[in-house]
Design an enzyme around this catalytic site. Structure first.
Site, PDB file in Angstrom:
ATOM      1  N   CYS A 299       0.834  -1.155  -0.080  1.00  0.00           N
ATOM      2  CA  CYS A 299      -0.151  -0.034  -0.026  1.00  0.00           C
ATOM      3  C   CYS A 299       1.022   1.369   0.088  1.00  0.00           C
ATOM      4  O   CYS A 299       2.032   1.105  -0.357  1.00  0.00           O
ATOM      5  CB  CYS A 299      -1.218  -0.267   1.364  1.00  0.00           C
ATOM      6  SG  CYS A 299      -0.109   0.177   2.962  1.00  0.00           S
TER       7      CYS A 299
ATOM      8  N   CYS B 158      -1.430   0.876   7.378  1.00  0.00           N
ATOM      9  CA  CYS B 158      -2.677   0.790   7.674  1.00  0.00           C
ATOM     10  C   CYS B 158      -3.527  -0.504   7.023  1.00  0.00           C
ATOM     11  O   CYS B 158      -3.557  -1.743   7.489  1.00  0.00           O
ATOM     12  CB  CYS B 158      -3.817   1.889   7.114  1.00  0.00           C
ATOM     13  SG  CYS B 158      -3.443   3.360   7.859  1.00  0.00           S
ATOM     14  N   ARG B 159      -3.389  -0.489   5.460  1.00  0.00           N
ATOM     15  CA  ARG B 159      -4.028  -1.397   4.870  1.00  0.00           C
ATOM     16  C   ARG B 159      -3.085  -2.869   4.474  1.00  0.00           C
ATOM     17  O   ARG B 159      -3.587  -4.068   4.688  1.00  0.00           O
ATOM     18  CB  ARG B 159      -4.493  -1.256   3.454  1.00  0.00           C
ATOM     19  CG  ARG B 159      -5.612  -0.148   3.427  1.00  0.00           C
ATOM     20  CD  ARG B 159      -5.566   0.616   2.171  1.00  0.00           C
ATOM     21  NE  ARG B 159      -4.619   1.431   1.742  1.00  0.00           N
ATOM     22  CZ  ARG B 159      -4.329   2.302   0.720  1.00  0.00           C
ATOM     23  NH1 ARG B 159      -5.239   2.151  -0.277  1.00  0.00           N
ATOM     24  NH2 ARG B 159      -3.317   3.004   0.506  1.00  0.00           N
ATOM     25  N   SER B 160      -1.985  -2.688   4.237  1.00  0.00           N
ATOM     26  CA  SER B 160      -0.774  -4.026   3.674  1.00  0.00           C
ATOM     27  C   SER B 160      -0.572  -4.712   4.876  1.00  0.00           C
ATOM     28  O   SER B 160      -0.486  -5.771   4.887  1.00  0.00           O
ATOM     29  CB  SER B 160       0.136  -3.534   2.791  1.00  0.00           C
ATOM     30  OG  SER B 160       1.045  -2.526   3.445  1.00  0.00           O
TER      31      SER B 160
ATOM     32  N   ASP C 236      -8.680   3.924   1.489  1.00  0.00           N
ATOM     33  CA  ASP C 236      -7.493   4.076   2.458  1.00  0.00           C
ATOM     34  C   ASP C 236      -8.065   4.555   3.989  1.00  0.00           C
ATOM     35  O   ASP C 236      -8.555   5.862   4.005  1.00  0.00           O
ATOM     36  CB  ASP C 236      -6.628   4.922   2.070  1.00  0.00           C
ATOM     37  CG  ASP C 236      -5.029   5.025   2.567  1.00  0.00           C
ATOM     38  OD1 ASP C 236      -5.370   4.680   4.007  1.00  0.00           O
ATOM     39  OD2 ASP C 236      -4.020   5.536   2.162  1.00  0.00           O
TER      40      ASP C 236
ATOM     41  N   ASN D  93       2.336   1.673   4.433  1.00  0.00           N
ATOM     42  CA  ASN D  93       2.697   0.374   4.917  1.00  0.00           C
ATOM     43  C   ASN D  93       2.345   0.464   6.714  1.00  0.00           C
ATOM     44  O   ASN D  93       3.106  -0.184   7.369  1.00  0.00           O
ATOM     45  CB  ASN D  93       4.081  -0.317   5.028  1.00  0.00           C
ATOM     46  CG  ASN D  93       4.233  -1.524   5.190  1.00  0.00           C
ATOM     47  OD1 ASN D  93       5.604  -1.880   5.668  1.00  0.00           O
ATOM     48  ND2 ASN D  93       3.329  -2.511   4.983  1.00  0.00           N
TER      49      ASN D  93
HETATM   50  P1  4NP Z   1      -1.808   2.961   4.066  1.00  0.00           P
HETATM   51  O1  4NP Z   1      -2.410   4.304   4.690  1.00  0.00           O
HETATM   52  O2  4NP Z   1      -1.167   3.260   2.782  1.00  0.00           O
HETATM   53  O3  4NP Z   1      -3.150   1.997   4.063  1.00  0.00           O
HETATM   54  O4  4NP Z   1      -0.983   2.337   5.013  1.00  0.00           O
HETATM   55  C1  4NP Z   1      -1.604   5.368   4.638  1.00  0.00           C
HETATM   56  C2  4NP Z   1      -0.592   5.616   5.716  1.00  0.00           C
HETATM   57  C3  4NP Z   1       0.084   6.876   5.781  1.00  0.00           C
HETATM   58  C4  4NP Z   1      -0.194   7.894   4.894  1.00  0.00           C
HETATM   59  C5  4NP Z   1      -0.999   7.619   3.714  1.00  0.00           C
HETATM   60  C6  4NP Z   1      -1.807   6.382   3.628  1.00  0.00           C
HETATM   61  N1  4NP Z   1       0.769   9.161   4.915  1.00  0.00           N
HETATM   62  O5  4NP Z   1       0.178   9.782   4.141  1.00  0.00           O
HETATM   63  O6  4NP Z   1       1.164   9.084   5.831  1.00  0.00           O
END
Ligand code: 4NP
Length: 154
Positions: A8, A13-15, A124, A11
């Protein structure tokens, strides 16, 4: 050994949720020794950090261990090391295809595992706050991914 990498953006939240859920389900099916699961982000902001508390809360709620999850950024070597790279949204996919060059690896979109869902990207939860939705999708999609792996590789 079958190697699966979830990708994702951050790294956190989702993955990592996908990583923990797939590992748990592989163990439940007695495939723990045959499938290696990891996750990575295309971005570098959270390297070394544990998952977001919303992800950890969902895992705990469903009796799944979040132990050892630590954010890292995808690197060139990952394209050689993994049999399946499963990304969460279209932006991840574009970034991965740029990075992959000519490497021979299956880059899959997570929502293609769930053709019955209207959603074509995993929303997300970093922005939506809806980690329960992420869990629902990871739960169903990881079952479908294990079925696919069993059919193709085992
Ligand atoms: P992820 O979510 O891609 O599912 O881990 C996010 C986590 C952090 C950020 C964006 C998306 N960020 O911009 O810091």
């Amino acid at each position: 050994m079958i190697n699966v990498l979830f990708v994702c953006l951050g790294n956190i939240c989702r993955s990592p949720m996908g990583e923990a859920v797939l590992r748990h389900k592989a163990q439940e099916r007695g495939l723990g020794a045959q499938i290696r699961v990891d996750s990575a982000g295309t971005g570098d902001w959270h390297i070394g950090k544990p998952p977001h508390e919303g992800t950890l809360k969902q895992l705990k709620l469903h009796g799944i261990s979040g132990k050892g999850l630590k954010a890292r950024q995808i690197g060139e070597r990952d394209f050689e090391a993994f049999d399946y790279i499963v990304c969460m949204d279209d932006s991840n996919e574009r970034n991965l295809r740029k990075l992959a060059g000519g490497a021979h690896v299956d880059i899959l979109k997570f929502m293609d595992l769930l053709p019955q869902e209207k959603l074509r990207e995993v929303p997300d939860p970093y922005y939506t706050g809806n980690f329960a939705e992420t869990y629902r999708l990871m739960d169903a999609g990881c079952e479908a991914l294990l079925d696919k792996i069993a059919e193709e590789k085992l």
